[in-house]
Design an enzyme around this catalytic site. Sequence first.
Site, mmCIF file in Angstrom:
data_model
loop_
_atom_site.group_PDB
_atom_site.id
_atom_site.type_symbol
_atom_site.label_atom_id
_atom_site.label_comp_id
_atom_site.label_asym_id
_atom_site.label_seq_id
_atom_site.Cartn_x
_atom_site.Cartn_y
_atom_site.Cartn_z
ATOM 1 N N CYS A 42 0.821 -1.210 0.000
ATOM 2 C CA CYS A 42 0.000 0.000 0.000
ATOM 3 C C CYS A 42 0.855 1.261 0.000
ATOM 4 O O CYS A 42 0.684 2.144 -0.836
ATOM 5 C CB CYS A 42 -0.924 0.009 1.207
ATOM 6 S SG CYS A 42 -1.912 1.510 1.321
ATOM 7 N N CYS A 47 -1.412 1.856 -3.090
ATOM 8 C CA CYS A 47 -2.395 2.926 -2.883
ATOM 9 C C CYS A 47 -1.800 4.317 -2.798
ATOM 10 O O CYS A 47 -2.264 5.248 -3.463
ATOM 11 C CB CYS A 47 -3.182 2.686 -1.595
ATOM 12 S SG CYS A 47 -3.432 0.985 -1.119
ATOM 13 N N LYS A 50 0.233 5.540 -5.974
ATOM 14 C CA LYS A 50 -0.746 5.572 -7.073
ATOM 15 C C LYS A 50 -1.662 6.777 -6.937
ATOM 16 O O LYS A 50 -1.921 7.492 -7.905
ATOM 17 C CB LYS A 50 -1.561 4.281 -7.060
ATOM 18 C CG LYS A 50 -2.737 4.287 -8.019
ATOM 19 C CD LYS A 50 -3.751 3.217 -7.660
ATOM 20 C CE LYS A 50 -4.497 3.550 -6.391
ATOM 21 N NZ LYS A 50 -5.407 2.448 -5.986
ATOM 22 N N TYR A 177 -8.568 -3.371 -11.808
ATOM 23 C CA TYR A 177 -8.507 -1.964 -11.397
ATOM 24 C C TYR A 177 -7.095 -1.394 -11.488
ATOM 25 O O TYR A 177 -6.914 -0.211 -11.797
ATOM 26 C CB TYR A 177 -9.112 -1.769 -10.001
ATOM 27 C CG TYR A 177 -8.322 -2.323 -8.850
ATOM 28 C CD1 TYR A 177 -7.406 -1.533 -8.169
ATOM 29 C CD2 TYR A 177 -8.503 -3.630 -8.418
ATOM 30 C CE1 TYR A 177 -6.680 -2.030 -7.109
ATOM 31 C CE2 TYR A 177 -7.789 -4.136 -7.352
ATOM 32 C CZ TYR A 177 -6.878 -3.335 -6.702
ATOM 33 O OH TYR A 177 -6.157 -3.839 -5.650
ATOM 34 N N GLU A 181 -6.550 1.871 -13.669
ATOM 35 C CA GLU A 181 -6.076 3.077 -12.980
ATOM 36 C C GLU A 181 -4.830 3.632 -13.637
ATOM 37 O O GLU A 181 -4.728 4.845 -13.879
ATOM 38 C CB GLU A 181 -5.805 2.758 -11.503
ATOM 39 C CG GLU A 181 -7.068 2.583 -10.679
ATOM 40 C CD GLU A 181 -6.795 2.130 -9.260
ATOM 41 O OE1 GLU A 181 -7.676 2.315 -8.416
ATOM 42 O OE2 GLU A 181 -5.697 1.580 -8.988
ATOM 43 N N HIS A 434 -28.177 20.291 -1.897
ATOM 44 C CA HIS A 434 -28.251 20.830 -3.261
ATOM 45 C C HIS A 434 -27.380 22.078 -3.383
ATOM 46 O O HIS A 434 -27.309 22.878 -2.460
ATOM 47 C CB HIS A 434 -29.707 21.182 -3.586
ATOM 48 C CG HIS A 434 -29.913 21.676 -4.977
ATOM 49 N ND1 HIS A 434 -29.867 20.838 -6.077
ATOM 50 C CD2 HIS A 434 -30.139 22.922 -5.458
ATOM 51 C CE1 HIS A 434 -30.074 21.556 -7.172
ATOM 52 N NE2 HIS A 434 -30.243 22.833 -6.820
ATOM 53 N N GLU A 439 -26.740 14.168 -4.223
ATOM 54 C CA GLU A 439 -28.148 14.308 -3.866
ATOM 55 C C GLU A 439 -29.027 13.337 -4.647
ATOM 56 O O GLU A 439 -30.123 12.971 -4.206
ATOM 57 C CB GLU A 439 -28.625 15.742 -4.075
ATOM 58 C CG GLU A 439 -28.724 16.192 -5.520
ATOM 59 C CD GLU A 439 -29.226 17.634 -5.637
ATOM 60 O OE1 GLU A 439 -30.358 17.898 -5.203
ATOM 61 O OE2 GLU A 439 -28.471 18.473 -6.146
#
Length: 451
Positions: A42, A47, A50, A177, A181, A434, A439
């Site tokens: 990681c 992670c 990256k 992924y 990525e 909003h 939302e």
Amino acid sequence: MDFDYDLFVIGGGSGGVRAARVAAQTGAKVALAEVDRYGGTCVQRGCVPKKLMVFASEYPGAVEDARAYGWDTKLGDFSWERFKTRLHAELDRLEGVYRKILGNNDVQTFDARAKLADPHTVELSDGTRLSARHILLAVGGWPVLPEVKGAELGITSNEIFHLDKLPERILIVGGGYIACEFACILNGLGVEVTQFYRGAQILRGFDEEARGLISEEMQQNGVNLHLGTDIIEMSKDGDGIRVKATNGSEERFDQVMFATGRRPNTADMGLEEVGVTLGRNGAVEVDEYSQTSVPSVYAVGDVTDRLNLTPVAIREGMAFVETVFRGNPTPVDHALVPTAIFTQPEMGTVGLSEEEARENGPIEVYCTSFKPMREAFAGRAQRVLMKLIVCADTRRVLGCHIVAPGAGEMIQMVGIAVKMGATKEQFDATCAVHPTMAEELVTMREPVRTA
């Protein structure tokens, strides 16, 4: 029998370090061995670097948007050298943090490779043998190259952070992924990116509608994606690599990056010799308490090939300490884990995909896709997706899938509600914020389809 340690942890990544620290805080005598850099995949190869590359790759689009918003801006050149220098300085800092955490908690560390000599003994690479009441395997996984002629000419995600310079043209092989990525990252940094994936659609296992949108957006952003395509062979071509593909093409690339799978780091660890059962791909087989077939040996993280995510490894390490050192048997909970894929656009997901949910009973699907205000104003064609999968009987939200800028941040919060068992009506009873993209998650009143 007296042991040198109550716990010996093999592996200094997120899961191993957390387990060592928390076990030591119970009063246990703990040691940890790590052959490479502290922080594991990681922090050092995954992670963290990256995500920093993701940030770097997003600035060209931000500068382009700024002009639409009235700013007189222009984009200069990207300096890989300057970025890489700062990146590695940050990784050095984080490694120092991990070492300090262990030192501050009186965990003895060994910068060495360790393997099992017997169910209670580890042997370090210098020949030293140390005994422990409990041994925790937290050695992670490693990328593997496919069995293709010339595959050794390629690199993996491990090497991408250490390139002397960015390639002008790169081929990325894979559809998971990691492949997607890095295709987006390098495309954003100005590299001409081609991606081969042998399957019919990228991001296998994720919601089909969501991954279809990501595939379209990646191509619209400039990634040259070829589905149903694989490499036949690779050969050296001057400073580059010539690639023959199953689609009949033969092209030259400066680099080829394989993101075609990872394998647990269990080779030459002495595991099978002491009776630890290994499963598919060399993964350590464990029960719900992370215990192996040898009672004194436990395993957490990617080496078990359960759910290969950093926060999951940390939670597995915490559950191990709770079970073994606090006398509170705690099974690992792998249900409803939210996660994000840092493609461009991002994807956040928790729970069941529509395809998985269909197999479990009647469902309702609530879905909307639209151009977000920020991008629409800037003249971008980008679309986002908000999707809820609802059990028709219990009304519980079984899954949520978001494809949008900031989807990772959104899904963390949605994950709390889904984990708590929130119903569609409870989502609907929540007032919208909003104007936001999120939302839409509480304003979708009618299902788009049922199954």
